[in-house]
Design an enzyme around this catalytic site. Structure first.
Site, PDB file in Angstrom:
ATOM      1  N   ILE A  14      21.751  15.143  46.989  1.00  0.00           N
ATOM      2  CA  ILE A  14      23.070  14.633  47.390  1.00  0.00           C
ATOM      3  C   ILE A  14      24.194  15.406  46.710  1.00  0.00           C
ATOM      4  O   ILE A  14      25.264  15.594  47.300  1.00  0.00           O
ATOM      5  CB  ILE A  14      23.175  13.104  47.119  1.00  0.00           C
ATOM      6  CG1 ILE A  14      24.338  12.520  47.929  1.00  0.00           C
ATOM      7  CG2 ILE A  14      23.327  12.797  45.636  1.00  0.00           C
ATOM      8  CD1 ILE A  14      24.208  12.640  49.417  1.00  0.00           C
ATOM      9  N   SER A  36      22.285  19.556  34.403  1.00  0.00           N
ATOM     10  CA  SER A  36      21.069  19.244  35.154  1.00  0.00           C
ATOM     11  C   SER A  36      19.913  19.891  34.415  1.00  0.00           C
ATOM     12  O   SER A  36      20.041  21.048  33.962  1.00  0.00           O
ATOM     13  CB  SER A  36      21.198  19.798  36.581  1.00  0.00           C
ATOM     14  OG  SER A  36      20.498  19.035  37.519  1.00  0.00           O
ATOM     15  N   ARG A  37      18.780  19.168  34.306  1.00  0.00           N
ATOM     16  CA  ARG A  37      17.693  19.652  33.465  1.00  0.00           C
ATOM     17  C   ARG A  37      17.155  20.993  33.923  1.00  0.00           C
ATOM     18  O   ARG A  37      16.851  21.874  33.127  1.00  0.00           O
ATOM     19  CB  ARG A  37      16.541  18.630  33.447  1.00  0.00           C
ATOM     20  CG  ARG A  37      16.903  17.299  32.846  1.00  0.00           C
ATOM     21  CD  ARG A  37      15.842  16.281  33.160  1.00  0.00           C
ATOM     22  NE  ARG A  37      15.526  16.285  34.599  1.00  0.00           N
ATOM     23  CZ  ARG A  37      14.687  15.466  35.187  1.00  0.00           C
ATOM     24  NH1 ARG A  37      14.036  14.569  34.464  1.00  0.00           N
ATOM     25  NH2 ARG A  37      14.469  15.539  36.477  1.00  0.00           N
ATOM     26  N   LYS A  90      25.489   5.725  44.328  1.00  0.00           N
ATOM     27  CA  LYS A  90      24.839   4.442  44.558  1.00  0.00           C
ATOM     28  C   LYS A  90      23.347   4.601  44.368  1.00  0.00           C
ATOM     29  O   LYS A  90      22.848   5.700  44.590  1.00  0.00           O
ATOM     30  CB  LYS A  90      25.143   3.878  45.948  1.00  0.00           C
ATOM     31  CG  LYS A  90      24.910   4.833  47.111  1.00  0.00           C
ATOM     32  CD  LYS A  90      23.558   5.333  47.471  1.00  0.00           C
ATOM     33  CE  LYS A  90      22.417   4.383  47.704  1.00  0.00           C
ATOM     34  NZ  LYS A  90      21.200   5.099  48.234  1.00  0.00           N
ATOM     35  N   ASP A 168      16.614   1.643  48.659  1.00  0.00           N
ATOM     36  CA  ASP A 168      17.486   2.800  48.398  1.00  0.00           C
ATOM     37  C   ASP A 168      18.399   3.020  49.612  1.00  0.00           C
ATOM     38  O   ASP A 168      19.617   3.068  49.445  1.00  0.00           O
ATOM     39  CB  ASP A 168      16.665   4.050  48.051  1.00  0.00           C
ATOM     40  CG  ASP A 168      17.581   5.252  47.842  1.00  0.00           C
ATOM     41  OD1 ASP A 168      18.284   5.288  46.819  1.00  0.00           O
ATOM     42  OD2 ASP A 168      17.632   6.130  48.728  1.00  0.00           O
TER      43      ASP A 168
HETATM   44  P1  NAP Z   1      17.232  14.098  44.025  1.00  0.00           P
HETATM   45  O1  NAP Z   1      17.290  15.102  45.121  1.00  0.00           O
HETATM   46  O2  NAP Z   1      15.917  13.714  43.468  1.00  0.00           O
HETATM   47  O3  NAP Z   1      18.205  14.655  42.888  1.00  0.00           O
HETATM   48  C1  NAP Z   1      18.434  13.987  41.690  1.00  0.00           C
HETATM   49  C2  NAP Z   1      18.594  15.024  40.596  1.00  0.00           C
HETATM   50  O4  NAP Z   1      18.815  14.338  39.365  1.00  0.00           O
HETATM   51  C3  NAP Z   1      17.356  15.858  40.422  1.00  0.00           C
HETATM   52  O5  NAP Z   1      17.458  17.079  41.152  1.00  0.00           O
HETATM   53  C4  NAP Z   1      17.270  16.074  38.936  1.00  0.00           C
HETATM   54  O6  NAP Z   1      17.828  17.321  38.610  1.00  0.00           O
HETATM   55  C5  NAP Z   1      18.140  15.010  38.307  1.00  0.00           C
HETATM   56  N1  NAP Z   1      17.346  14.020  37.546  1.00  0.00           N
HETATM   57  C6  NAP Z   1      17.656  13.524  36.327  1.00  0.00           C
HETATM   58  N2  NAP Z   1      16.748  12.646  35.913  1.00  0.00           N
HETATM   59  C7  NAP Z   1      15.826  12.565  36.879  1.00  0.00           C
HETATM   60  C8  NAP Z   1      14.634  11.826  37.026  1.00  0.00           C
HETATM   61  N3  NAP Z   1      14.209  10.984  36.081  1.00  0.00           N
HETATM   62  N4  NAP Z   1      13.917  11.974  38.175  1.00  0.00           N
HETATM   63  C9  NAP Z   1      14.322  12.835  39.124  1.00  0.00           C
HETATM   64  N5  NAP Z   1      15.461  13.564  39.048  1.00  0.00           N
HETATM   65  C10 NAP Z   1      16.199  13.437  37.917  1.00  0.00           C
HETATM   66  O7  NAP Z   1      17.927  12.727  44.454  1.00  0.00           O
HETATM   67  P2  NAP Z   1      19.144  12.529  45.461  1.00  0.00           P
HETATM   68  O8  NAP Z   1      18.636  12.301  46.826  1.00  0.00           O
HETATM   69  O9  NAP Z   1      20.151  13.589  45.264  1.00  0.00           O
HETATM   70  O10 NAP Z   1      19.644  11.100  44.961  1.00  0.00           O
HETATM   71  C11 NAP Z   1      20.359  10.941  43.753  1.00  0.00           C
HETATM   72  C12 NAP Z   1      21.186   9.677  43.859  1.00  0.00           C
HETATM   73  O11 NAP Z   1      22.063   9.795  44.993  1.00  0.00           O
HETATM   74  C13 NAP Z   1      20.331   8.425  44.096  1.00  0.00           C
HETATM   75  O12 NAP Z   1      20.878   7.344  43.421  1.00  0.00           O
HETATM   76  C14 NAP Z   1      20.430   8.226  45.623  1.00  0.00           C
HETATM   77  O13 NAP Z   1      20.262   6.856  46.000  1.00  0.00           O
HETATM   78  C15 NAP Z   1      21.847   8.708  45.881  1.00  0.00           C
HETATM   79  N6  NAP Z   1      22.060   9.178  47.259  1.00  0.00           N
HETATM   80  C16 NAP Z   1      21.197  10.016  47.877  1.00  0.00           C
HETATM   81  C17 NAP Z   1      21.420  10.390  49.206  1.00  0.00           C
HETATM   82  C18 NAP Z   1      20.522  11.347  49.963  1.00  0.00           C
HETATM   83  O14 NAP Z   1      20.704  11.493  51.183  1.00  0.00           O
HETATM   84  N7  NAP Z   1      19.572  12.028  49.326  1.00  0.00           N
HETATM   85  C19 NAP Z   1      22.515   9.897  49.879  1.00  0.00           C
HETATM   86  C20 NAP Z   1      23.410   9.104  49.206  1.00  0.00           C
HETATM   87  C21 NAP Z   1      23.169   8.739  47.904  1.00  0.00           C
HETATM   88  P3  NAP Z   1      17.293  18.076  37.282  1.00  0.00           P
HETATM   89  O15 NAP Z   1      15.796  18.058  37.346  1.00  0.00           O
HETATM   90  O16 NAP Z   1      17.884  19.439  37.350  1.00  0.00           O
HETATM   91  O17 NAP Z   1      17.821  17.245  36.132  1.00  0.00           O
END
Ligand code: NAP
Length: 310
Positions: A14, A36-37, A90, A168
């Site tokens: 996101i 970011s890690r 969120k 989610d």
């Molecule tokens: P994601 O692709 O998994 O990205 C989250 C990032 O956070 C990871 O790339 C990771 O980057 C970092 N991170 C830090 N601690 C982590 C952990 N314990 N486990 C996994 N990643 C961790 O997730 P996302 O889809 O972007 O979602 C993130 C948030 O945005 C969530 O709350 C989700 O509900 C919200 N969201 C997502 C979307 C969507 O369409 N995907 C839409 C709206 C809102 P590093 O490894 O570099 O630290």
């Protein structure tokens, strides 16, 4: 007015899809760093942790947290303690009480906390709210059905405690419903379907109501491989109202009055709101959607269903 120097924490899907472009287009914000890690951005310095970023001495006013809900509180709390304004993706946290703690900490430190709900920033939400304020609502049916393999490939955190499983996306529906409907909602019953190899639900049926006794049903399902639905059907005495495409489109009495697809307005709207909050030294933390999810886990009956493998 000076720009707000912001860093993104958690450079995942996101952050790349929506936050980076929204910040790049915003006149209110300037991206100055990433924490970011494992991920880095080309244009700005990247740090493994927020602690490292703060320790670097880079001038910073605000952070936007795009990590999963697990661990969000510790990062947000460190940012607040460092005097930074904080925008939360969120859901705003892993539990209701930890977000209360952040709200109190932000108030005490004199910084802004914004618990953002991107679906509420979709183009048909405020028109639907204004319309429904004038109508006699008879019943509501929320249908939020999507294919988890298509939208969340490889995201293990959504299946872990506080990942919330189907809530989610379901919490987006609840953020819309709690905004467009005129009265506060409460949950009366829920059935949560847990794959036998997972600790988060893959589907949920909710029965809700409001002070007027309006029946409100919600059907959240991550096993939908056919047409995907992000719809709220509202039956009113004056005719049907349909909010669809996740808040981007609105039909009134069978006629389309807003035909969104303009989903890209959500994040620019969120950053405009965050700028307004920061400049006014205010916070916006509405936990109604998160409370309803917590209630579903508290009240819900549970059924085991077929194991889920990606
Ligand atoms: P994601 O692709 O998994 O990205 C989250 C990032 O956070 C990871 O790339 C990771 O980057 C970092 N991170 C830090 N601690 C982590 C952990 N314990 N486990 C996994 N990643 C961790 O997730 P996302 O889809 O972007 O979602 C993130 C948030 O945005 C969530 O709350 C989700 O509900 C919200 N969201 C997502 C979307 C969507 O369409 N995907 C839409 C709206 C809102 P590093 O490894 O570099 O630290």
């Amino acid at each position: 007015m000076s720009t707000i120097r912001v860093a993104i924490v958690g450079l995942g899907k996101i952050a790349r899809d929506q936050h980076l472009p929204a910040i790049a287009r915003s006149e209110d914000f300037e991206l100055v760093a990433i924490a970011s890690r494992s991920a880095t951005a080309d244009a700005v310095p990247s740090f493994a942790t927020l602690e490292d970023l703060i320790g670097s001495g880079i001038a910073l006013d605000a952070v936007s947290l795009c990590t999963p809900p697990q661990g969000r509180h510790a990062i947000a709390r460190a940012a607040i303690d460092a005097g930074l304004h904080v925008m939360l993706e969120k859901p705003p946290g892993a539990s209701v009480s930890e977000v209360h703690d952040l709200a109190e900490a932000a108030k005490a430190r004199g910084v802004s906390l914004f618990a953002s709900w991107h679906t509420r920033a979709a183009p048909a939400i405020e028109p639907a709210r204004a319309l429904l304020a004038e109508r006699n609502i008879e019943s509501v049916k929320i249908v939020w059905r999507e294919d988890v393999r298509r939208w969340h490939p490889g995201q293990e955190w959504i299946w872990e405690p506080a990942g919330m499983g189907v809530f989610d996306p379901g919490i987006n529906a609840l953020s819309a419903a709690t905004r467009i409907l005129p009265r506060a909602l409460f949950l009366s019953d829920a059935l949560l379907s847990f794959p036998e190899n997972r600790v988060a639900p893959i589907a949920a049926r909710l029965s809700l109501s409001d002070a007027a006794g309006t029946p409100i049903d919600a059907d959240f399902d991550w096993r939908e491989t056919g047409p995907q639905s992000w719809d709220i059907h509202v039956a009113t005495k004056e005719g049907p109202v349909l909010l669809s495409k996740g808040g981007a489109a609105l039909q009134v009495n069978g006629e389309t009055v807003i035909d969104g697809g303009e989903i890209e307005v959500e994040y620019p709207n969120l950053y405009a709101r965050f700028a307004e909050l920061v400049r006014g030294r205010n916070s916006d933390v509405d936990l109604a959607p998160l409370r309803l999810v917590a209630d579903a886990f508290m009240l819900g009956r549970r059924e085991p269903v077929e194991a889920f493998f990606e």
